[in-house]
Write an enzyme that holds these catalytic residues in place. Structure first.
Site, PDB file in Angstrom:
ATOM      1  CG  ASP A   1      41.252  49.255  66.496  1.00  0.00           C
ATOM      2  OD1 ASP A   1      41.350  49.533  65.292  1.00  0.00           O
ATOM      3  OD2 ASP A   1      40.793  50.036  67.341  1.00  0.00           O
TER       4      ASP A   1
ATOM      5  CG  HIS B   1      41.106  52.862  63.964  1.00  0.00           C
ATOM      6  ND1 HIS B   1      40.708  52.135  65.059  1.00  0.00           N
ATOM      7  CD2 HIS B   1      40.296  53.961  63.933  1.00  0.00           C
ATOM      8  CE1 HIS B   1      39.702  52.751  65.660  1.00  0.00           C
ATOM      9  NE2 HIS B   1      39.435  53.868  64.998  1.00  0.00           N
TER      10      HIS B   1
ATOM     11  CB  SER C   1      38.241  55.574  67.409  1.00  0.00           C
ATOM     12  OG  SER C   1      37.246  54.790  66.834  1.00  0.00           O
TER      13      SER C   1
END
Length: 565
Positions: free
Chosen positions: A136, A197, A527
């Site tokens: 990520d 994220h 996600s």
């Protein structure tokens, strides 16, 4: 008489140099995949094989740095080629596929309780021996979700390391990849997370239990991962310019050698393409991981609601779609006549129930900037007169992206009409909400029916959603176009309005100048669903450490709860 020969030679040399420059400029990064390693050849000798192939294709253009990267677990390498050279490479013996490098997109307090996974669930003593590889944007190690208080040393099987990063006994590995060195000035060249994220996904899988977290009072409670005792290994492959496929493959390559048990990848192809198996780099990488006993959990994508909107369908992947759960965040607007409309957004601002002038964007175009009502009504950037919107709530007919709120910095608030389902709330740089197109027209009628229209936008609130769970519109759909009797996606999990750890370097909204730094954020997408299933897989593996990826996947798919309304 002057001889023309030297002049002609000079001209020809210039032309050759120009052609060479154009040829080099036309070269792009490709991955050359050759299947398994040749029998009898040691893996350390593979790079020399790749060099020989590069020399054969490039001929006189070959330079020692032509091969950018050779992978270890996959018989594959990266080099820059023109389209013609890539075609020649693809025709060579033992070359299975030649992939152009592309970019991937990055696709809680209540979610774990909702799916029947309470804090006091029975735990195996081996949970802390399991290592989750998260591909990520990196991780923010100072978050309480990643503290190593109470953790012993990493499992002896761990072979990974930390690059330009101080690990602990919770985050036991941290690496970053950018083979093309495609950095921006805002990138932090380390596994640290400047986006948020990666931290969000990692903490959803294996974050510690942290009490009293919220987003400015929203989604308050205890934030925790599904397997808080598990270890985390971070592989940063996503930067401000995106996530390169060649970096993703390098991360898989090293994660396999490092000794991770499960890989979680909340990544999505930028375009919907239906590749045959092994014609996709992601399929290749996850297949080799599977052969080593490592399950890959992957986000199904955010390209719904149409059918056939998934990009990857390999049976060895655990593909995760998103669902809602019983907490829903809504935002309301009240007009001066007392009528209230409900919309979606994550509005942390409080206008203290004060009424503000309400105007229609089509009535205040930026004429000096060459705009008229045909553009201003849609709130196209720079299309509104700044003095006219200052201190007012603006009604726009359609939203064109979160970046558009920047031009309304002087406005008190914004109301956008929607022509698509309203199930993907976002945070903005000022009070804002998204409403249905029908409600937008009713509000416009109110504005035209009164001389001094007014309104106020309330801070978002949480309600109990009686329609749950359902798959939101953004979640990519199947069926599987390659193997029609194999369903995809495999499973669903909470992916709407999930709260988890965040990087304070990325403000709440994407608008420049937003000063609201946060430690925990509420976001939505497949996600967010993917790490929920990753954690469930880790939980199973903690009790059955010798189970294969197929056994774990089967257990999840055949014993999950089925909800119906």
């Amino acid at each position: 008489m002057v001889s023309l020969r030297p002049c002609l030679l000079f001209i020809l040399l210039c032309i050759a140099m120009i052609n060479l420059a154009h040829s080099n400029n036309d070269r792009k990064a490709y991955i050359v995949y050759m299947g398994d390693h040749p029998k009898g050849m040691d893996s350390t000798s593979i790079p020399s094989l790749h060099t020989v192939m590069a020399q054969e294709v490039l001929g006189g253009d070959y330079k020692p740095e032509a091969v950018l990267h050779s992978y270890k677990n996959f018989n594959a390498f990266v080099m820059k080629l023109t389209e013609e050279e890539a075609e020649r490479m693809a025709e060579m013996d033992n070359v299975f596929s030649v992939f152009p490098n592309t970019k991937y997109h990055l696709h809680t307090t209540r979610s774990w309780d909702f799916i029947g996974f309470p804090q006091n669930v029975n735990r195996a003593t081996t949970e802390s021996d399991i290592i989750v590889g998260v591909l990520d944007t990196g991780i923010w190690p100072e978050s309480e979700s990643f503290s190593d208080r109470g953790f012993g040393p990493p499992p002896s099987k761990w072979k990974g390391s930390c690059h330009n990063f101080t690990c602990n006994n919770k985050i036991i590995g941290a690496k970053y990849y950018n083979i093309l060195q495609n950095f921006t000035e805002d990138d932090m060249i380390s596994p640290r997370d400047t986006n948020g994220h990666g931290s969000h996904c990692a903490s959803t899988v294996a974050g510690n239990s942290v009490n009293s977290v919220s987003l400015f009072g929203l989604a308050s409670g205890t934030s925790r991962g599904g397997v808080p005792s598990a270890r985390i290994a971070v592989y940063k492959i996503c930067w401000n310019k995106g996530c390169q496929v060649i970096d993703m493959l390098a991360a898989f390559d090293e994660a396999i050698d490092d000794g991770v048990d499960i890989i979680s990848a909340s990544l999505e192809s930028p375009s919907i393409q239906h590749f045959p198996y092994f014609k996709s780099v992601f399929d290749v990488a996850s297949f080799y991981a599977m052969r080593k006993g490592i399950l890959t959990s992957q986000a199904a994508g955010n390209s719904g609601p149409s059918l056939y909107t998934m990009s990857y369908h390999a049976p060895w992947l655990l593909s995760v779609a998103a669902t809602t759960f019983d907490r829903k965040i809504v935002t309301k607007v009240q007009l001066g006549n007392g009528v209230v409309y409900e919309g979606v957004s994550i509005n942390t601002f409080d206008l203290e129930k004060k009424l503000y002038p309400l105007i229609y964007a089509g009535d205040v175009p930026n004429i000096a900037g060459g705009h008229n009502s045909s553009t201003s009504r849609y709130c196209i950037e720079d299309s509104l007169d700044a003095d006219s919107v200052k201190g007012k709530i603006v009604l726009c007919e359609r939203i064109h992206g979160t970046e558009n709120v920047g031009f309304l910095s002087g406005a008190a608030g914004v109301i956008f009409g929607l022509i698509y389902p309203q199930d993907l709330p976002e945070a903005y740089a000022l009070p804002e909400l998204l409403i249905t197109q029908w409600d937008q027209r009713l509000i416009h009628s109110y504005i035209t029916s009164i001389r001094n229209a007014t309104a106020t936008i309330f801070k978002s609130e949480e309600i109990n959603d009686g329609l749950i769970p359902f798959v939101p519109s953004f979640s990519s759909r199947g069926p599987n176009p390659i193997t029609v009797n194999t369903l995809k996606p495999d499973i669903t999990a909470p992916g709407v309005e999930v709260i988890a750890a965040w990087s304070p370097l990325n403000p709440l909204s994407s608008v420049k100048g937003d000063k609201r730094t946060i430690q925990y954020n509420v976001i939505s997408g497949t996600s967010m669903a993917c790490p929920h299933v990753t954690a469930a897989a880790v939980y199973i593996k903690s009790f059955y450490p010798n189970w294969t990826p197929a056994m774990i996947k089967s257990a999840l798919m055949t014993t999950g709860n089925h909800f119906s309304n």
